[in-house]
Motif scaffolding. Structure first.
Motif, PDB file in Angstrom:
ATOM      1  N   GLY A 265      16.369   4.818  -1.238  1.00 16.92           N
ATOM      2  CA  GLY A 265      17.731   4.312  -1.359  1.00 16.92           C
ATOM      3  C   GLY A 265      17.814   2.908  -1.901  1.00 16.92           C
ATOM      4  N   GLY A 266      16.643   2.286  -2.136  1.00 13.55           N
ATOM      5  CA  GLY A 266      16.627   0.955  -2.736  1.00 13.55           C
ATOM      6  C   GLY A 266      16.533  -0.196  -1.752  1.00 13.55           C
ATOM      7  N   THR A 267      16.458   0.089  -0.452  1.00  9.10           N
ATOM      8  CA  THR A 267      16.340  -0.982   0.540  1.00  9.10           C
ATOM      9  C   THR A 267      14.888  -1.450   0.622  1.00  9.10           C
ATOM     10  N   THR A 268      14.704  -2.760   0.697  1.00  7.60           N
ATOM     11  CA  THR A 268      13.365  -3.349   0.804  1.00  7.60           C
ATOM     12  C   THR A 268      13.155  -3.899   2.210  1.00  7.60           C
ATOM     13  N   TYR A 269      12.023  -3.555   2.789  1.00  8.40           N
ATOM     14  CA  TYR A 269      11.620  -4.101   4.086  1.00  8.40           C
ATOM     15  C   TYR A 269      10.251  -4.752   3.913  1.00  8.40           C
ATOM     16  N   PHE A 270      10.117  -5.954   4.468  1.00  8.01           N
ATOM     17  CA  PHE A 270       8.840  -6.658   4.384  1.00  8.01           C
ATOM     18  C   PHE A 270       8.140  -6.636   5.743  1.00  8.01           C
ATOM     19  N   SER A 271       6.810  -6.731   5.699  1.00  9.16           N
ATOM     20  CA  SER A 271       6.037  -6.745   6.943  1.00  9.16           C
ATOM     21  C   SER A 271       4.683  -7.385   6.701  1.00  9.16           C
ATOM     22  N   ASP A 272       4.040  -7.783   7.805  1.00  9.13           N
ATOM     23  CA  ASP A 272       2.689  -8.340   7.708  1.00  9.13           C
ATOM     24  C   ASP A 272       1.651  -7.239   7.498  1.00  9.13           C
ATOM     25  N   TYR A 273       1.918  -6.078   8.095  1.00  2.00           N
ATOM     26  CA  TYR A 273       0.987  -4.958   7.988  1.00  2.00           C
ATOM     27  C   TYR A 273       1.771  -3.670   7.746  1.00  2.00           C
ATOM     28  N   ILE A 274       1.108  -2.736   7.099  1.00  2.00           N
ATOM     29  CA  ILE A 274       1.664  -1.399   6.911  1.00  2.00           C
ATOM     30  C   ILE A 274       0.622  -0.383   7.359  1.00  2.00           C
ATOM     31  N   ILE A 275       1.071   0.611   8.122  1.00  2.00           N
ATOM     32  CA  ILE A 275       0.230   1.752   8.477  1.00  2.00           C
ATOM     33  C   ILE A 275       0.861   2.986   7.852  1.00  2.00           C
ATOM     34  N   SER A 276       0.111   3.683   7.011  1.00  2.00           N
ATOM     35  CA  SER A 276       0.629   4.915   6.416  1.00  2.00           C
ATOM     36  C   SER A 276       0.128   6.114   7.199  1.00  2.00           C
ATOM     37  N   ASN A 277       1.077   6.880   7.735  1.00  2.00           N
ATOM     38  CA  ASN A 277       0.770   8.142   8.401  1.00  2.00           C
ATOM     39  C   ASN A 277       0.933   9.317   7.429  1.00  2.00           C
TER      40      ASN A 277
END
Length: 513
Positions: A265-277
């Motif tokens: 949908g075009g929304t951006t979220y930032f984070s220090d870490y990402i875990i992909s399940n």
């Protein structure tokens, strides 16, 4: 908005990681593509019957309970053991019994193979003695500080065990069995827990027999979906966020470091870490820009194989109209014919093909009376089936060519006809029917090309990865969790998802200290 950790996917691996992180004070968000949690370890309802989308039971219940307790989930869960039976033209045996009992049963059936059977089981027990609870001492199944601690102990205590695991990971179970067993049916049972040619390593085979016969396979009193709900509730109670119906378009990577995600949908979220399940292929072939990962790693992910897909026929039945006497266990693996594959038509849809395939029959309602209306029962029929053959029916996400519904109904009828040889009256007993194909697993389960059980078990189809755990990736601060975050399912499917999830979470907490 900035988070400490973003988890892509609300399968059990993602939920476990997120629950641990949220419980540890990390600002955590789970973003799920579809409308429910749990991935394929979810349930659905048809006409008063409750059916499972994926796993039917799991091993290592003590480890599952330990992980839940570590997260802060204290609800009491009891477990009921599931048993497994093989029925083929020359064998009818319950093989989920302790290995000593299984060995004695097989010697009675195959007295001429007594010497080879004993030698095989002696070696199998030796390997199981080495690999039991391997995740507690072998550095290849650990990351971070726990791996470093295990490496220190390796030289002092576990060096010989470690070297043996390396050796047996390179030994073909087929070649090993060829040295001891002459009977082809027996060789297939010992090498695949069924009727197919052995393809895995002796190490992986030892994992499988340890799970099947020694550790056991169990069903939780709350249902597998109930564990997912406990994890979800824990995330929410610890102020974590869970966004459903929110597909990810891209993982943001800058200078080799994961920074956040962009939704479809075009929304951006930032984070220090990402875990992909999500699985490895979805993550690195679809969500990550190719230029952001090393070329050799990209090619490994692209070229190595996942397990295949299946058809599952869900049946609600009237037990008064069916003869269930031949089912001596909740799970029966049935094969009507044992013909060489090249003698059967190449068309997977042919009845002759289903007669020559291994069909799992699960007496699902035996796991809980809550899954069926009063005085009714339910059965699942599952059989391996090629995604490629079904792909022609797919025109888009959850979109099919005209005639698809009728086609899968005909496939189901052929499977039912084969199974009716061991379950007389099955057709007449059916009250409710639903059918899942490889396209279902792709579009509803979000599995890459409908894959159902992690990386391929065939030694020749998973090469180049020098680690057993695939949680860490070449992209800094991008971790993996779930079935595909381990090269081998050494704990079985559901527990390996939980284990990789909590291991990824613990690693982030360790780096954040």
């Amino acid at each position: 908005m900035k988070y400490d950790v973003i988890v892509i996917g609300a399968g059990v691996g993602g939920l476990t990681a997120a629950a641990k992180l949220a419980s540890s004070g990390k600002k955590t968000m789970v973003i799920e593509k579809i409308h429910h949690i749990g991935g394929t370890s979810h349930i659905f309802r048809r006409g008063g019957f409750i059916f499972p989308m994926g796993p039917l039971s799991f091993s290592y219940p003590d480890l599952v309970s330990k992980i839940l307790k570590d997260i802060g989930i204290t609800q009491n869960i009891s477990y009921k053991r599931s048993h497994f039976q093989l029925i083929s033209p020359n064998i009818d045996i319950i093989y989920s019994k302790p290995l000593e009992d299984l060995e004695n049963s097989l010697i009675k059936i195959f007295p001429n193979e007594k010497g080879g059977v004993s030698k095989f089981f002696n070696k199998l027990n030796e390997i199981i003695g080495i690999v039991d609870n391997i995740y507690e001492w072998n550095p290849d199944y650990l990351i971070g500080e726990k791996r470093l601690e295990a490496e220190k102990k390796l030289m002092e205590q576990n060096k010989k065990k470690y070297e043996l695991t390396k050796d047996f990971s390179k030994v073909s179970s087929k070649e090993f069995l060829d040295n001891y067993i002459d009977n082809s049916d027996l060789k297939k049972l010992l090498g695949s827990q069924g009727t197919y040619e052995p393809v895995m390593s002796m190490l992986h085979l030892a994992f499988m027999w340890n799970v099947m016969s020694e550790k056991g396979i169990w069903f939780p009193s709350c249902g597998i979906h109930g564990i997912n709900e406990l994890l979800y509730d824990r995330i929410i109670s610890e102020s974590g966020d869970v966004k459903l119906n929110t597909p990810i378009k891209e993982i943001i990577i800058e200078n080799g470091i994961a920074k956040g995600v962009i939704t479809s949908g075009g929304t951006t979220y930032f984070s220090d870490y990402i875990i992909s399940n999500a699985d490895y292929k979805t993550t690195f072939l679809q969500l990550v820009d190719k230029i952001q990962v090393p070329e050799d790693f990209y090619q490994k992910v692209k070229n190595n194989s996942f397990t295949g897909s299946e058809i599952c026929v869900y049946l609600g039945i009237d037990p008064q109209k069916i003869d269930l006497k031949k089912m001596r266990a909740e799970h029966v693996f049935y094969r009507d014919q044992m013909k060489p594959e090249h003698t059967i038509s190449i068309q997977d849809e042919d009845l002759s093909r289903f007669k020559n395939k291994e069909i799992e029959i699960c007496f699902w309602s035996e796991k809980s009376d809550n899954f069926v209306p009063t005085n009714k029962k339910s059965i699942l029929l599952r059989v391996n089936f090629s995604y490629d053959i079904m792909e022609k029916w797919r025109t888009g996400v959850k979109k099919r060519k005209q005639g698809y519904k009728e086609h899968k109904q005909k496939l189901a009828e052929k499977i039912i006809k084969v199974v009716e040889k061991v379950l007389p009256g099955l057709s007449e007993s059916i009250i409710e029917i639903e059918i899942a194909t490889p396209l279902t697993y792709r579009d509803w389960g979000k599995r890459f090309r409908g894959s159902i059980a992690g990386w391929s078990r065939d030694l020749t189809k998973v090469e180049g990865f020098n680690r057993e755990l695939l949680i860490r990736t070449p992209v800094k601060n991008l971790l993996m969790a779930g079935l595909y975050a381990s090269k081998e399912l050494f704990l079985g499917g559901y527990p390996i998802s939980m284990y990789t999830g909590i291991t990824a979470a613990d690693y982030i907490l360790e780096l954040s200290r």
